[in-house]
Design a protein around this motif. Structure first.
Motif, PDB file in Angstrom:
ATOM      1  N   THR A   1      -7.803   5.408  -5.412  1.00  0.00           N
ATOM      2  CA  THR A   1      -7.301   4.091  -5.804  1.00  0.00           C
ATOM      3  C   THR A   1      -7.796   3.710  -7.189  1.00  0.00           C
TER       4      THR A   1
ATOM      5  N   HIS B   1       0.656   4.045  -3.127  1.00  0.00           N
ATOM      6  CA  HIS B   1       0.147   5.387  -2.907  1.00  0.00           C
ATOM      7  C   HIS B   1       1.229   6.468  -2.973  1.00  0.00           C
TER       8      HIS B   1
ATOM      9  N   VAL C   1      -4.527  -2.037   0.367  1.00  0.00           N
ATOM     10  CA  VAL C   1      -4.186  -0.959  -0.559  1.00  0.00           C
ATOM     11  C   VAL C   1      -5.378  -0.049  -0.799  1.00  0.00           C
ATOM     12  N   VAL C   2      -6.575  -0.637  -0.838  1.00  0.00           N
ATOM     13  CA  VAL C   2      -7.740   0.150  -1.214  1.00  0.00           C
ATOM     14  C   VAL C   2      -8.500   0.712  -0.023  1.00  0.00           C
TER      15      VAL C   2
ATOM     16  N   ALA D   1       0.830  -1.201   0.000  1.00  0.00           N
ATOM     17  CA  ALA D   1       0.000   0.000   0.000  1.00  0.00           C
ATOM     18  C   ALA D   1       0.864   1.251   0.000  1.00  0.00           C
TER      19      ALA D   1
END
Length: 266
Positions: free
Chosen positions: A156, A118, A148-149, A114
């Protein structure tokens, strides 16, 4: 006005952590990482690609397992330069495969954290690596987990769309272990799901796990998503997955992660 008691055990943990961080920094500076490759197979037993898994070479000999250094790398921010190295190294290997007829169609999956995903310049770094190594982008697959989302899903989605515009594909890793996977599937442009090995290993003995695997396969087929079953270790697991309609597999039954020197010849 405070009394603190010294603990040898706590000091040992702190010392070990500091030593590991120094080793990681040395590995970054001295090219101390390697990629190992675990084959991914189709239902006919043909190699269709691989997942690239990072390994850290200990300067004192041996290897530091990822379960030790990845959490520390995440905590200290060292995961960012490590992740950049992975993208570049994977593209370099993918270029070599794409120059040979026997491996030209193989896909190569990489895990992206992540924190890396980002980074403001992440899309540019992916583009640069593809261009530097003259890679056909459809051969590269980025694996993301639900972590990650979490948060700004709009950002995202936008970032994933920018990377897919380059030709790169996405896989959702460890599918079935989170809480909001189905809602993510409606909005995020994934190409592939990976069934978590927990369900694969448990499905022969546990009806609930087997039902979850069947549901994942049904959902994926309806959404026209590829599915890879991870952690396949026995012939019985493989045959059960085949019977349920699974088309792609990864696990020790087909091969352990190996350095490129030990990758099977086409």
């Amino acid at each position: 006005n405070t009394i603190r008691f010294f603990s040898e055990a706590m000091q040992a943990v702190v010392d070990a952590r500091a030593e590991l961080e120094l080793r990681l920094r040395a590995a970054i500076a001295e090219d101390g990482f390697r990629l190992f490759y675990q084959p991914q197979m189709d239902r006919d037993g043909r190699i269709i690609g691989a997942e690239a898994l990072i390994r850290c070479i200990d300067p004192q000999g041996g290897m530091i397992p990822p379960v030790r250094f990845i959490p520390l790398a995440e905590e200290t921010g060292l995961i960012v330069p490590i992740g950049e190295w992975v993208i570049d190294a994977a593209c370099a290997q993918l270029h070599l495969w794409q120059q040979q007829a026997g491996t030209a169609k193989l896909t190569l999956s990489i895990n992206v954290s992540a924190r890396n995903f980002h980074q403001p310049d992440f899309v540019a770094r992916v583009r640069t690596a593809l261009e530097r190594h003259r890679v056909r982008p459809e051969g590269l697959k980025i694996e993301l987990t639900e972590s990650v989302v979490v948060g700004d899903i709009e950002a995202t989605v936008l970032r994933m769309q920018q990377i897919k515009a380059l030709g790169v594909k996405f896989a959702l890793d460890d599918f079935g272990t989170g809480y909001s996977s189905l809602s993510y599937l409606k909005r995020l442009p994934f190409d592939q799901l990976k069934i978590d090995q927990f369900f694969v290993r448990d499905m022969a003995q546990n009806h609930s796990s087997e039902a979850i695997v069947r549901a994942i396969l049904a959902i994926s087929h309806s959404l026209e998503l590829e599915v890879v079953a991870e952690g396949v270790e026995t012939q019985a697991e493989y045959e059960l997955l085949l019977a349920r309609g699974c088309e792609m597999f990864q696990g020790y039954l087909f091969g352990k992660p190996v350095p490129i020197e030990e990758w099977p010849a086409p």
